[in-house]
Design an enzyme around this catalytic site. Structure first.
Site, short mmCIF file in Angstrom:
data_model
loop_
_atom_site.label_atom_id
_atom_site.label_comp_id
_atom_site.label_asym_id
_atom_site.label_seq_id
_atom_site.Cartn_x
_atom_site.Cartn_y
_atom_site.Cartn_z
N LYS A 47 0.82 -1.22 0.00
CA LYS A 47 0.00 0.00 0.00
C LYS A 47 0.84 1.26 0.00
O LYS A 47 0.49 2.25 -0.64
CB LYS A 47 -0.95 0.00 1.19
CG LYS A 47 -0.26 -0.21 2.52
CD LYS A 47 -1.25 -0.44 3.63
CE LYS A 47 -0.56 -0.83 4.93
NZ LYS A 47 0.06 -2.17 4.85
N GLU A 67 -5.35 -6.33 -4.81
CA GLU A 67 -6.50 -6.53 -3.94
C GLU A 67 -6.13 -6.54 -2.46
O GLU A 67 -6.89 -6.09 -1.60
CB GLU A 67 -7.20 -7.85 -4.29
CG GLU A 67 -8.48 -8.12 -3.52
CD GLU A 67 -9.57 -7.10 -3.81
OE1 GLU A 67 -9.85 -6.28 -2.93
OE2 GLU A 67 -10.11 -7.13 -4.92
N GLY A 92 -6.73 -6.14 3.41
CA GLY A 92 -6.42 -7.54 3.65
C GLY A 92 -7.25 -8.49 2.79
O GLY A 92 -7.25 -8.41 1.57
N ILE A 110 -10.47 -8.66 2.55
CA ILE A 110 -11.75 -8.15 2.09
C ILE A 110 -11.68 -7.81 0.60
O ILE A 110 -10.81 -7.03 0.19
CB ILE A 110 -12.16 -6.89 2.87
CG1 ILE A 110 -12.27 -7.20 4.37
CG2 ILE A 110 -13.47 -6.32 2.36
CD1 ILE A 110 -12.51 -5.99 5.22
N LYS A 162 -4.22 3.70 2.43
CA LYS A 162 -5.36 2.95 1.89
C LYS A 162 -6.44 3.89 1.39
O LYS A 162 -7.09 3.61 0.37
CB LYS A 162 -5.90 2.01 2.96
CG LYS A 162 -4.90 0.92 3.35
CD LYS A 162 -5.34 0.16 4.60
CE LYS A 162 -4.31 -0.88 4.98
NZ LYS A 162 -4.64 -1.57 6.25
#
Length: 435
Positions: free
Chosen positions: A107, A131, A136, A138, A207
């Site tokens: 990230k 992804e 994580g 999700i 993020k």
């Protein structure tokens, strides 16, 4: 199992908590992954800094190398799980310029050098898959990039850092002190020895930059994300929130703003009051959740483990299968959509509401003076709660809930309150989100 397509060579860079799990799953489930991908996936090697380092999973010694560059060249898919900026950036550029697809959970690198990496991928028709970089296990990147590509995302509000959610959740449910819970989080492995990236909001801000860029089809730089951490949160603030029907969560908020017929973007991270009836209020422990509001799809909630070696490895391997399918099907990779090119504005443009806790002199005329300061700043009062510790105490606690106003007006008003003779101190200021 046999496949008509050639074997795809997969290079892994890094064998830490996530990397070792990825390697283990690739080796143990090779047949199943080949069925899903349409081609056999061969783990050709694992580049690490120290071959002899202790790892969570027992992996074949012959796979390890310290020569990342030689491993990258000739690979079809490169999984970057080293972390940090360098040499991860150089290795990813080498992989892309060699025509390989890249899968990463980095990230920090994407938030700072994403446009450069995506452009390198576009130049050769490769893809960057990430992804695992935002929440994580999700699945949130693909829904934003693909499933909602035909919709207009209005707002994203998410708990995207498991460490801070664990800390705030325990403070809320147990009345524990911040320092005590942080120490527990470090012992449990939720927080690093240096927890700055988590508790000061840096991780969540990275993020937020990624999610905002995807949701609004615009490059949002990390510098444009307003960031605040949770170190100032105290048990008394938690109790005041509870009494008012809220829970405190560290939120990443990415929002499409419309003013005077033009659109802009706000991306910000801060602790906020969330109504206990809101789905995000029920996110406990180290879990993550992302709440998306779109014009046509309405409200969507994505919930699950935001960290953990095997959980994050699940998201990484999903990207590996996607990259392999592109090789089998042929054609160029799908580039990032940043053509909207909307401006990112400072937090002062955001419309929100505050809950302000003040220590004030317990004397006549105080409320009138404070009301006048708020009115002069264009801020109206929604609720006022006053508490007095004892009859002998010369001060009182005022908890003021405001109506919605611009962040700039609210912030300026708090400054004027702090400078007032009737205000001993501004104890806390929290924004309210999710109403």
């Amino acid at each position: 199992m046999t496949t008509e397509y050639r074997r795809l060579r997969v290079a892994l860079l890094g064998a830490g908590a996530v990397g070792s799990q990825v390697a283990d799953l690739l080796l143990r489930h090779s047949d199943e992954l080949a069925d899903r991908a349409g081609a056999a996936l061969e783990l050709s090697g694992i580049a690490v800094r120290d071959i002899n380092a202790k790892r969570d999973v027992d992996l074949p010694a012959e796979l390890f190398t310290t020569d990342a560059e030689s491993l990258i060249v000739g690979s079809d898919i490169v999984i970057e799980l080293m972390g940090g900026i360098e040499p991860a950036r150089s290795n990813m550029l080498l992989a892309l310029n060699s025509g390989a697809d890249v899968v990463t959970a980095n990230k920090a690198l994407l938030a700072t050098h994403g446009p450069e990496l995506f452009e390198a991928a576009n130049q050769v028709g490769a893809s960057v898959h990430y992804e695992a970089a935002a929440a994580g296990a999700i699945p949130i990147i693909r829904p934003l990039r693909d499933s909602l590509a035909g919709d207009r995302v209005v707002r994203i509000m998410g708990i995207v850092n498991g460490t801070t959610n664990y800390i705030l959740d325990r403070m809320d449910t147990e009345g524990a002190d911040f320092a005590e819970v942080l120490a527990d989080a470090q012992r449990l492995g939720y927080a690093e020895a240096d927890p700055t990236a988590d508790i000061e909001g840096f991780d969540a801000a990275q993020k937020a930059a990624i999610l905002a860029s995807l949701a609004f089809h615009t490059t949002v730089s990390l510098d444009a994300v307003h960031r605040e951490g949770i170190t100032q949160i105290t048990p008394s603030m938690i109790e005041e929130a509870r009494a008012a029907g809220f829970v405190i969560k560290l939120l990443a908020v990415c929002e499409r703003l419309t003013a005077d017929g033009s659109e802009s973007i706000s991306a910000r991270v801060y602790p906020a009051l969330v109504p206990r009836a809101h789905p995000l209020a029920t996110v406990h422990g180290a879990n993550n959740a992302v709440f998306v509001e779109a014009e046509a799809a309405g409200s969507l909630m994505f919930y699950g483990a935001g960290a953990g070696g095997v959980q994050t490895a699940s998201a990484v391997l999903g990207d590996v299968v996607s990259a392999a399918r592109r090789h089998v099907a042929g054609g160029v990779g799908v580039g990032e959509s940043t053509r909207a090119n909307l401006p990112t504005v400072p937090i002062g443009h955001v419309v929100t509401r505050y809950q302000i806790s003040l220590e004030v002199s317990d004397q006549a005329g105080v409320l009138a003076t404070i009301a006048s300061i708020l009115s002069d700043g264009g801020v109206s009062v929604a609720t006022v709660v006053q508490t007095i510790e004892s009859e002998d105490d010369p001060t009182a606690r005022l908890i003021i809930g405001t109506h919605r106003a611009t962040e700039q007006a609210l912030s300026d008003t708090v400054d004027r309150l702090a400078a007032s003779d009737v205000v001993d101190s501004v104890v806390s200021v929290l924004r309210v989100e999710g109403e």
